[in-house]
Write a protein that holds these residues in place. Structure first.
Motif, short mmCIF file in Angstrom:
data_model
loop_
_atom_site.label_atom_id
_atom_site.label_comp_id
_atom_site.label_asym_id
_atom_site.label_seq_id
_atom_site.Cartn_x
_atom_site.Cartn_y
_atom_site.Cartn_z
N GLU A 274 0.88 -1.21 -0.15
CA GLU A 274 0.04 -0.12 0.13
C GLU A 274 1.05 1.23 -0.02
N VAL A 275 0.42 2.32 -0.68
CA VAL A 275 1.28 3.51 -0.85
C VAL A 275 0.20 4.60 -0.69
N THR A 276 0.75 5.81 -0.35
CA THR A 276 0.12 7.02 -0.33
C THR A 276 0.53 7.80 -1.41
N LEU A 277 -0.38 8.32 -2.35
CA LEU A 277 -0.18 9.09 -3.57
C LEU A 277 -1.04 10.46 -3.52
N LYS A 278 -0.32 11.36 -3.93
CA LYS A 278 -1.14 12.82 -4.06
C LYS A 278 -0.93 13.47 -5.46
N GLY A 279 -2.01 13.73 -5.91
CA GLY A 279 -1.96 14.15 -7.21
C GLY A 279 -3.25 14.86 -7.70
N ILE A 280 -3.49 15.07 -9.19
CA ILE A 280 -4.84 15.84 -9.42
C ILE A 280 -5.24 14.83 -10.50
N PRO A 281 -6.47 14.34 -10.33
CA PRO A 281 -7.13 13.40 -10.94
C PRO A 281 -7.65 13.94 -12.38
N LYS A 282 -7.71 13.01 -13.38
CA LYS A 282 -8.17 13.43 -14.80
C LYS A 282 -8.55 12.36 -15.36
N ASP A 283 -9.00 12.39 -16.64
CA ASP A 283 -9.53 11.36 -17.57
C ASP A 283 -10.25 10.41 -16.87
N PRO A 284 -11.62 10.49 -16.35
CA PRO A 284 -12.44 9.82 -15.63
C PRO A 284 -13.21 8.70 -16.49
N THR A 285 -13.32 7.64 -16.27
CA THR A 285 -13.97 6.47 -16.90
C THR A 285 -14.98 5.92 -16.31
N ARG A 286 -16.04 5.81 -16.56
CA ARG A 286 -17.08 4.86 -15.85
C ARG A 286 -17.95 3.95 -16.60
N MET A 287 -17.85 2.58 -16.35
CA MET A 287 -18.61 1.56 -17.18
C MET A 287 -19.75 0.96 -16.28
N PRO A 288 -20.76 1.51 -16.29
CA PRO A 288 -21.95 1.17 -15.22
C PRO A 288 -22.39 -0.46 -15.34
N LEU A 289 -21.97 -0.99 -16.35
CA LEU A 289 -22.55 -2.49 -16.57
C LEU A 289 -21.58 -3.35 -15.65
N VAL A 290 -20.28 -2.79 -15.81
CA VAL A 290 -19.28 -3.62 -14.87
C VAL A 290 -18.99 -3.24 -13.62
N ASP A 291 -19.30 -2.09 -13.28
CA ASP A 291 -19.18 -1.20 -12.12
C ASP A 291 -17.63 -0.92 -12.04
N LEU A 292 -17.15 -0.40 -13.12
CA LEU A 292 -15.85 -0.19 -13.05
C LEU A 292 -15.73 1.50 -13.40
N LYS A 293 -14.99 2.03 -12.32
CA LYS A 293 -14.72 3.44 -12.47
C LYS A 293 -12.94 3.41 -12.21
N ILE A 294 -12.42 4.49 -13.39
CA ILE A 294 -11.15 4.65 -13.26
C ILE A 294 -10.74 5.95 -13.60
N TYR A 295 -9.63 6.47 -13.20
CA TYR A 295 -9.21 7.91 -13.20
C TYR A 295 -7.86 7.83 -13.43
N VAL A 296 -6.93 8.88 -13.99
CA VAL A 296 -5.75 9.00 -13.98
C VAL A 296 -5.39 9.84 -13.03
N LEU A 297 -4.33 9.65 -12.15
CA LEU A 297 -3.71 10.60 -10.82
C LEU A 297 -2.28 10.95 -11.67
N LYS A 298 -2.07 12.29 -11.74
CA LYS A 298 -0.99 12.93 -12.12
C LYS A 298 -0.40 13.90 -11.06
N ASP A 299 0.97 13.39 -10.68
CA ASP A 299 1.80 14.35 -9.68
C ASP A 299 2.85 14.89 -10.52
N SER A 300 3.55 15.63 -9.87
CA SER A 300 4.85 16.30 -10.42
C SER A 300 5.97 15.55 -11.21
N SER A 301 5.79 14.16 -10.86
CA SER A 301 6.85 13.19 -11.30
C SER A 301 6.06 12.43 -12.80
N ASP A 302 4.94 12.11 -12.62
CA ASP A 302 4.36 11.42 -13.71
C ASP A 302 2.89 11.06 -13.49
#
Length: 121
Positions: free
Chosen positions: A43-71
Motif C-alpha cells: 500500500e502506498v500514499t499518492l497525492k496528485g490531480i485526477p483527470k480522464d475519468p472513465t465509468r462503465m456502469p454495466l461492470v461497475d468499473l470506475k477509473i481515473y488517471v492521477l497525475k503528480d509532479s513526476s508522472d
C-alpha cells in the motif's frame, strides 16, 4: 556521559523521523512506474490531480488517471469518481498480474481510501 546521551537522543530522533517519513510519506508515481515489482502487494500514499475519468456502469468499473509532479498512473476505484482537477490524496494498493524475469506485467493501482482535503479555518 553527556556524549552518550547525545548519541542516544540523536539515534531516537533519526528513528522517529525515518519512521514518520516511511509510514506517512507520499510516494511519487514515477517511483512506482519505474520499478513496479518493488511495490507489488504494497500500500502506498499518492497525492496528485485526477483527470480522464472513465465509468462503465454495466461492470461497475470506475477509473481515473492521477497525475503528480513526476508522472501519472491509472487508478481503479470503487468509490465515486473524484472531482477532476482538484488535488487529492489517496491510499492505494499496488498489484502486478505477474513478474517475469524481474519485469512487472499488468500493473494495477486500486484506491483503498481517499483522504478529505483539509479545510482552512
Amino acid at each position: 556521559m553527556k556524549k552518550c546521551w547525545v548519541k542516544i537522543i540523536f539515534f531516537w530522533l533519526i528513528l522517529i523521523i525515518g519512521f514518520q517519513v516511511h509510514a506517512g510519506g507520499i510516494t511519487l508515481i514515477q517511483e512506482i512506474n519505474s520499478a513496479p515489482a518493488n511495490f507489488d502487494g504494497k500500500e502506498v500514499t499518492l497525492k496528485g490531480i485526477p483527470k480522464d475519468p472513465t465509468r462503465m456502469p454495466l461492470v461497475d468499473l470506475k477509473i481515473y488517471v492521477l497525475k503528480d509532479s513526476s508522472d501519472e498512473i491509472t487508478v481503479l476505484t470503487e468509490f465515486d469518481l473524484p472531482k477532476m482537477g482538484e488535488e487529492i490524496t489517496i491510499r492505494a494498493k499496488v498489484r502486478t498480474l505477474a513478474i517475469f524475469k524481474g519485469e512487472a506485467v499488468g500493473l494495477t493501482v486500486t484506491e483503498v481510501e481517499r483522504y478529505e482535503p483539509q479545510q482552512e479555518i
